[in-house]
Design an enzyme around this catalytic site. Structure first.
Site, PDB file in Angstrom:
ATOM      1  N   CYS A 187      -4.647   1.531 -11.759  1.00 25.14           N
ATOM      2  CA  CYS A 187      -5.895   1.118 -12.414  1.00 25.14           C
ATOM      3  C   CYS A 187      -6.226  -0.358 -12.166  1.00 25.14           C
ATOM      4  CB  CYS A 187      -5.863   1.459 -13.901  1.00 25.14           C
ATOM      5  SG  CYS A 187      -7.533   1.511 -14.629  1.00 25.14           S
TER       6      CYS A 187
ATOM      7  N   HIS B 176      -5.357   6.963 -14.668  1.00 25.63           N
ATOM      8  CA  HIS B 176      -4.181   6.802 -15.527  1.00 25.63           C
ATOM      9  C   HIS B 176      -3.445   8.131 -15.674  1.00 25.63           C
ATOM     10  CE1 HIS B 176      -4.433   2.673 -16.999  1.00 25.63           C
ATOM     11  NE2 HIS B 176      -5.743   2.812 -17.091  1.00 25.63           N
TER      12      HIS B 176
ATOM     13  N   GLU C 237      -0.490   8.596 -16.043  1.00 27.36           N
ATOM     14  CA  GLU C 237       0.635   8.434 -16.967  1.00 27.36           C
ATOM     15  C   GLU C 237       0.245   8.605 -18.424  1.00 27.36           C
ATOM     16  OE1 GLU C 237      -1.256   4.395 -17.258  1.00 27.36           O
ATOM     17  OE2 GLU C 237      -1.083   5.976 -15.757  1.00 27.36           O
TER      18      GLU C 237
END
Length: 309
Positions: free
Chosen positions: A142, A235, A237
């Site tokens: 990001c 993202h 994660e």
């Protein structure tokens, strides 16, 4: 890949409760193999939450991964206890003479801040220059993607007029690329950013190969041909609840945010969201560890000579 961490790190118990394989240093010392050394530069304010998210994705493969957490911002944290930072994080001076198999640079909530106004911008530049000679493969996430494109390729900061927030569909461009091996032809992944990554910009001003795009034509996943650097603009994660936390935080701050796209069931923030990107995130990080780190990193890290195709 069992991640190898200090016995006392809070993530150990948190991830074990999720049935994630975590190996403490004391247990790992009995296995006669060289673990991969992965450095995580954690730029997010809520560091413990971010640790849990990335360690979860690094944990599902048969090799050991020795995790080292790095911080470069010496200011007092408002979101993470000083004791935690002192116990589990190193400073750049502590590791600058070491080599690592992998480096992950996380995102940061700095989308509307000019690069030169970022308090630790000189340190970011220092780490990225250092990584060229001391790290086999680096993965940027990001905001770190935007920072790296500026530092490594001279691309000016590109900012959207509105924040991109939600869970978006993507499609792969190179089905046989190693980093996308096993991906579905289309997949979902969350975004939360002001940074703009037009695919045309990446193609025109870098030699990077775009491997996956959003349906709107933004670059999502791209990498260098030698596998030394990889970039993911979303993202993968994130936990199921992370976008919700950001949304309600902005509501309380009076920012009148848009409801994250394709996230809350029936587009109603009162409904509990589900993670529809978990398998994608796990596969992405497993592929990076295997094909971009393990397959090319030297056995003896004292000699940084990655095996390139």
């Amino acid at each position: 890949m069992p991640i190898r961490v200090l016995d006392e790190l809070p993530a150990v118990n948190f991830l074990r409760e999720e049935n994630v394989f975590v190996m403490t240093t004391s247990r790992a010392s009995g296995q006669e193999i060289r673990p991969l050394k992965v450095l995580i530069l954690n730029l997010m304010p809520k560091k413990i939450e971010t640790e849990n998210q990335f360690l979860r994705l690094l944990s599902n493969s048969p090799l050991q991964v020795d995790i080292q957490l790095l911080r470069i911002d010496a200011r007092e944290s408002r979101n993470t206890p000083a004791e935690h930072l002192n116990n589990f994080y190193c400073n750049f001076d502590d590791i600058c003479d070491q080599n690592f198999d992998g480096l992950i640079v996380t995102g940061a909530p700095l989308g509307l801040v000019e690069f030169n106004d970022v308090a630790y911008w000189p340190q970011i530049r220092q780490v990225l220059e250092w990584a060229k000679d001391h790290v086999t493969s680096t993965l940027f996430v990001c905001w770190a993607v935007q920072a790296a494109l500026n530092i490594l390729y001279g691309i000016p900061k590109q900012t959207r007029t509105d924040k991109l927030s939600g869970v978006y569909e993507h499609h792969i461009l190179h089905p046989h690329a190693l980093l996308t091996r096993g991906f579905d032809d289309s997949f979902l992944a969350p975004h939360s950013r002001y940074a703009d990554f037009p695919a045309a910009l990446i193609r025109d001003y870098t030699d990077l190969e775009i491997l996956a795009e959003t349906e709107e034509g933004d670059a999502y996943l791209f990498a260098s041909k030698d596998k030394r650097i990889a970039f993911v603009t979303g993202h993968p994660e994130y936990d199921a609840h992370t976008l919700a936390g950001e949304y309600f935080r902005d509501v309380e701050a009076g920012l009148n945010p848009e409801v994250p796209y394709n996230y809350f069931p029936k587009n109603d923030p009162q409904n509990i969201p589900r993670a529809t990107w978990r398998s994608h995130g796990n596969l992405l990080f497993t592929n990076w560890l295997n094909y971009y780190v393990y397959q090319i990193t030297p056995y003896d890290l004292r000699h940084m000579n990655p095996t390139l195709d």
